[in-house]
Each structure stands twice: as C-alpha cells, then as structure tokens.
Design an enzyme around this catalytic site. Structure first.
Site, short mmCIF file in Angstrom:
data_model
loop_
_atom_site.label_atom_id
_atom_site.label_comp_id
_atom_site.label_asym_id
_atom_site.label_seq_id
_atom_site.Cartn_x
_atom_site.Cartn_y
_atom_site.Cartn_z
N ARG A 33 39.35 -61.26 42.66
CA ARG A 33 40.08 -61.04 43.90
C ARG A 33 39.40 -59.87 44.61
O ARG A 33 39.30 -58.78 44.04
CB ARG A 33 41.53 -60.70 43.60
CG ARG A 33 42.25 -60.36 44.87
CD ARG A 33 43.68 -59.97 44.60
NE ARG A 33 44.32 -59.70 45.88
CZ ARG A 33 45.31 -58.85 46.04
NH1 ARG A 33 45.78 -58.18 45.00
NH2 ARG A 33 45.84 -58.67 47.22
N HIS B 135 46.70 -61.10 52.03
CA HIS B 135 47.51 -62.10 51.32
C HIS B 135 47.03 -63.52 51.61
O HIS B 135 47.77 -64.48 51.44
CB HIS B 135 49.01 -62.04 51.72
CG HIS B 135 49.77 -60.89 51.14
ND1 HIS B 135 50.85 -60.33 51.78
CD2 HIS B 135 49.61 -60.20 49.98
CE1 HIS B 135 51.33 -59.34 51.04
NE2 HIS B 135 50.59 -59.23 49.95
N GLU C 109 48.17 -67.00 43.10
CA GLU C 109 46.84 -66.62 43.60
C GLU C 109 45.77 -66.80 42.53
O GLU C 109 44.65 -67.20 42.84
CB GLU C 109 46.88 -65.17 44.09
CG GLU C 109 47.77 -65.02 45.31
CD GLU C 109 48.22 -63.60 45.56
OE1 GLU C 109 47.59 -62.92 46.37
OE2 GLU C 109 49.22 -63.18 44.94
N ARG D 23 55.78 -49.39 52.39
CA ARG D 23 55.04 -49.30 53.66
C ARG D 23 55.97 -49.57 54.84
O ARG D 23 56.84 -50.44 54.76
CB ARG D 23 53.89 -50.30 53.70
CG ARG D 23 52.80 -49.97 52.74
CD ARG D 23 51.70 -51.02 52.79
NE ARG D 23 51.25 -51.31 51.44
CZ ARG D 23 50.76 -52.47 51.04
NH1 ARG D 23 50.62 -53.46 51.90
NH2 ARG D 23 50.38 -52.64 49.81
N ASN E 168 41.52 -58.97 38.83
CA ASN E 168 41.98 -58.24 40.02
C ASN E 168 41.93 -56.77 39.62
O ASN E 168 42.81 -56.28 38.92
CB ASN E 168 43.40 -58.69 40.36
CG ASN E 168 43.96 -57.96 41.56
OD1 ASN E 168 43.31 -57.08 42.12
ND2 ASN E 168 45.17 -58.33 41.95
#
Ligand code: ADP
Length: 414
Positions: free
Chosen positions: A99, A189, A395, A250, A7
């Site tokens: 990813r 996600h 993941e 965020r 990733n």
C-alpha cells in the site's frame, strides 16, 4: 501465488499473506493464509498474528526497524510455531504488494516496482512526507529480504481518483501554485472506494458503467467519493487526508483563515497548528474524550454527555452534507455505500447520517440496518429510490489481486 501484502507506517507494519491468482480471482476463492500487525517498531515491538481463521495471538519481540521487523515476521510465518502450513520458507512468498499512500499525478494505476517507479514514489514525498518515506522503507526492506527477482507492486491510495476532473481537483488559489507545487486535490482511500464499488456491482449484477454511487468510508480516517459510471469524479479528501469529513482526530473542512488565527492566538507555529488539526481535532477535539466512535456511542447512552452528543451530531451532519453535495455534483446516484469501521458496524450512525433524506428518495429500513453489522447488505427500505448498502471494505484483498494482475500484465478490471 502467495502474495505478501504490506502496509508500512512510521512504527508499524500491517501484513497479510493471501493466496490468489487469476483463476481464484474469477472464482472468488482467494485464500487468506495469515494476517496481523507489528506495532511499536523501534523498541520492544508488539506482534499480533492470526493464522487463517484461527484466534489471534499477541507477543513481543525487540525489533529495531522495518527491515528487522519484516525479516522476523517472515521467519516466524515460516516456522512451526506459526501454524501456517503453506509457507515453509521465504521462497514460498511469490510476490509483495505494497500500500503506497501518495502516487501524485504520476500513477493512475498500480505499478510493478522498478527503479523508475521507486523514483516516482520518492518524488511524491513532498506531497505525503509522513507516509511515502515509510512505504519506501517497506519496499526496500522487502527487496533486501526476498532479493531483486521477487516482483513487488505498488498500489496507490490516490490512483482511483485520477479520473476526478479539473473543475473538482483545482483549488481556487493562484494557478502558478498548482504548477509550481502541484497544489490540488488528490483524494485518498482509493483502494477502499474501488473495492466497495466493485462489490456493489457484483451484488447488483451491474456493469462498471452502471455504477453510480456515493461511497462513505468511515473509519479513523473518513472520506466520501462520488463514483459515476465506475469512475471517481469527486472526493472529500484533498491535497492531504485532512480535508472533508469529520474524522477521529482530524478536523476535516474548515475556514483556512482559522490556521493563522490559532497560530497567532495560541502562539503556535504553522506546523504545530497542522499537527493540532490532524491529531487533536475531529471527534476527539469536540468530545474532549476519545476519537473512538464505539466509546462515544456507549458514553452517550450511559451519560448523555453534551460534548459527546455534539461530536456525533457534527460528524453525522457533515457526512449528510457531502451526500447532498455529491448528489448535485454527479447529477444523482443510485446508492450510498457505507464502509470502514464505523460505516460497517454502526447502524445508529448510518441512520443518523441518512435522517431527513426522504427528499432525495433515501429511506433506511430500521430492521435491515440493525441486522447488517460487519457484513454486506442492503439497509434501505423497499420504497427507497436511493439505495443504501453496508459493505465491509477489503483493501488487502484488492492489493493482492492487483499485484497478481500487474505481474501477469492483465488489464485493470475496475
Ligand atoms: P482505520 O481507518 O484505522 O482502518 P477502522 O476502519 O477500523 O479504522 O475504524 C475505526 C473506527 O470504527 C473507530 O472509531 C471505532 O470505534 C469504529 N467502530 C468499530 N466498531 C464499531 C461499532 N461496533 N460501533 C461504532 N463504531 C465502531
């Protein structure tokens, strides 16, 4: 097959090596060989490394860019110093799974990386200018290091949400803007939502078609997904990961007119406002203290700070509102799943989110909730019609498994 899962970010590289193949997948015996992260690439980088289940170690190395970092990492893993006996040279890595954040409208599932797929990922740079270029750098670095013959697979954050119907992905802006600039909801996600949906049905021994859940991924980034008959039918993140739930830094949902208002009143450019909404807002923005939920919770206990209280209240309220919205969107669900750093580890936040949801048949069992930290388990009470589970996400495991399946040409199981 030893799969290196990567990733790659702007100055970081997260990695795991997982031994898996179809037989291991069927028997749930994938083996985690090592994992870690290289941070602050571009200078004196910090490497965190954990072989198997042994303790983590940390050290530094001057690493100029992602290519140099990857080369260093693989040499380290193969060396005697690493304590990893399964990897003695780069030839013991058999495949690489990446990813990739944005797959746009092109990728509805994981893909074997060839020239066309790489071009497709490049074509999505406009949609994820901060992420896709780094993902591409990771792919190129792996190709340079391992050579052309090693299979590489891209696993997209957006792919799982391809089943979201038009009525849920279109924004009510002039339609030509969708055609011209592909302005629509994509959602993110996806790998995490897909993984917890898969674990939920394994836990309950259900089929994919019987999987009707609302998944809440609450980490630094947060998103909700409405999953009906195993497919994502709506999700809270939008064209970018800014929309939806309140996150660490965020804002999530807000009135779009606020962007212009902040720009005018504060003398900021649109991209500066964008930055503010992405990096200075959310839990950090309201509390004025931190984006870290664990710190906010201990601050609340010790000092009952009003802005910390507010940040947590807004966070939990927004999540509850999405559960309600998605129950309506999907015509009811069987379970709510909590995952991500906060969802997996904070019984307090899970309980707060589910407060006063008896009308929907959702009742948290305080003892089960308190006991289920960092592990899978039912957290709702026996008389709850809408079940609640905490399920740690993984993941990397899904990326490793997808990599094997794509290479072997096996159909997508979830
Ligand atoms: P990312 O989205 O970057 O993968 P994580 O899923 O690790 O991040 O989630 C990070 C968030 O989880 C942080 O806000 C952190 O404080 C929170 N978190 C981790 N452990 C706990 C805990 N025990 N209680 C409350 N929050 C926690």
């Amino acid at each position: 097959m030893n799969v290196l899962v990567l990733n790659s970010g702007s100055s970081s590289l997260k990695f795991q090596v997982i031994a898996t193949d179809l037989d291991r997948i069927n028997r749930h015996q994938d083996e985690r060989i090592c994992r870690g992260e290289v941070e602050r690439i571009g200078g004196e980088a910090i490497v965190t490394f954990q072989p198997g289940a042994e303790p983590r170690r940390k050290f530094t190395a001057p690493l100029r860019d992602i290519s140099v970092a990857l080369d260093y990492l693989v040499r380290y893993i193969a060396s005697d110093k690493s304590g990893v006996s399964q990897i003695r040279s780069s030839a013991d890595i058999h495949a690489v799974g990446h990813r990739v954040v944005h797959g746009g409208e092109m990728f509805s599932e994981s893909a074997l990386i060839d020239g066309k797929v790489l071009q497709g990922i490049e074509d999505c740079i406009d949609l994820a200018p901060l992420h896709n270029p780094n993902n591409i750098k990771g792919i190129v670095a792996a190709r340079e290091l391992f050579g052309k013959d090693i299979p590489q697979v891209a696993v997209f954050d957006t792919a799982f949400h391809h089943s979201v119907p038009e009525q849920a992905y279109l924004y009510a802006v002039p339609y030509h803007l969708y055609r011209r600039h592909r302005i629509r909801r994509y959602g993110f996600h996806g790998t995490s939502h897909r993984y917890v949906a898969f674990r939920y049905r394994a836990l309950r021994e259900l089929t994919r078609e019987q999987t009707n859940i609302i998944a809440l991924h609450l980490g630094n980034g947060c998103s909700a997904a409405a999953i009906r008959q195993g497919n994502s039918v709506d999700t809270s993140m939008g064209m970018t990961p800014l929309e939806g739930l309140v996150m660490g830094t965020r804002s999530g949902d807000l009135d779009p007119a606020i962007v212009n208002l902040i720009a005018t009143k504060e003398g900021m450019s649109p991209s500066e406002v964008d930055m503010l909404l992405n990096t200075q807002s959310g839990l950090l923005g309201i509390s004025g203290l931190t984006n870290d939920m664990r710190l906010l919770q201990s601050e609340l206990k010790e000092n009952a700070d009003r802005r910390v209280q507010l940040a947590i209240a807004v966070f939990c309220y927004r999540a509850r509102k999405y559960i309600g919205a998605f129950l309506a969107a999907m015509g009811g669900a069987d379970a709510v799943i909590f995952t991500g750093g906060i969802g997996e580890n904070s019984p307090e936040i899970r309980a707060r989110i589910c407060e006063d949801m008896e009308w929907a048949g959702l009742m948290i069992d305080p003892a089960r909730n308190q006991q289920t930290i960092g592990q899978e388990g039912l957290i709702s009470s026996d008389d709850s019609r809408l079940l609640a589970y905490a399920i740690p996400t993984d993941e990397e495991l899904l990326i490793a498994r997808d990599t094997v399946r794509v290479i072997l040409g096996q159909p997508h199981p979830s």
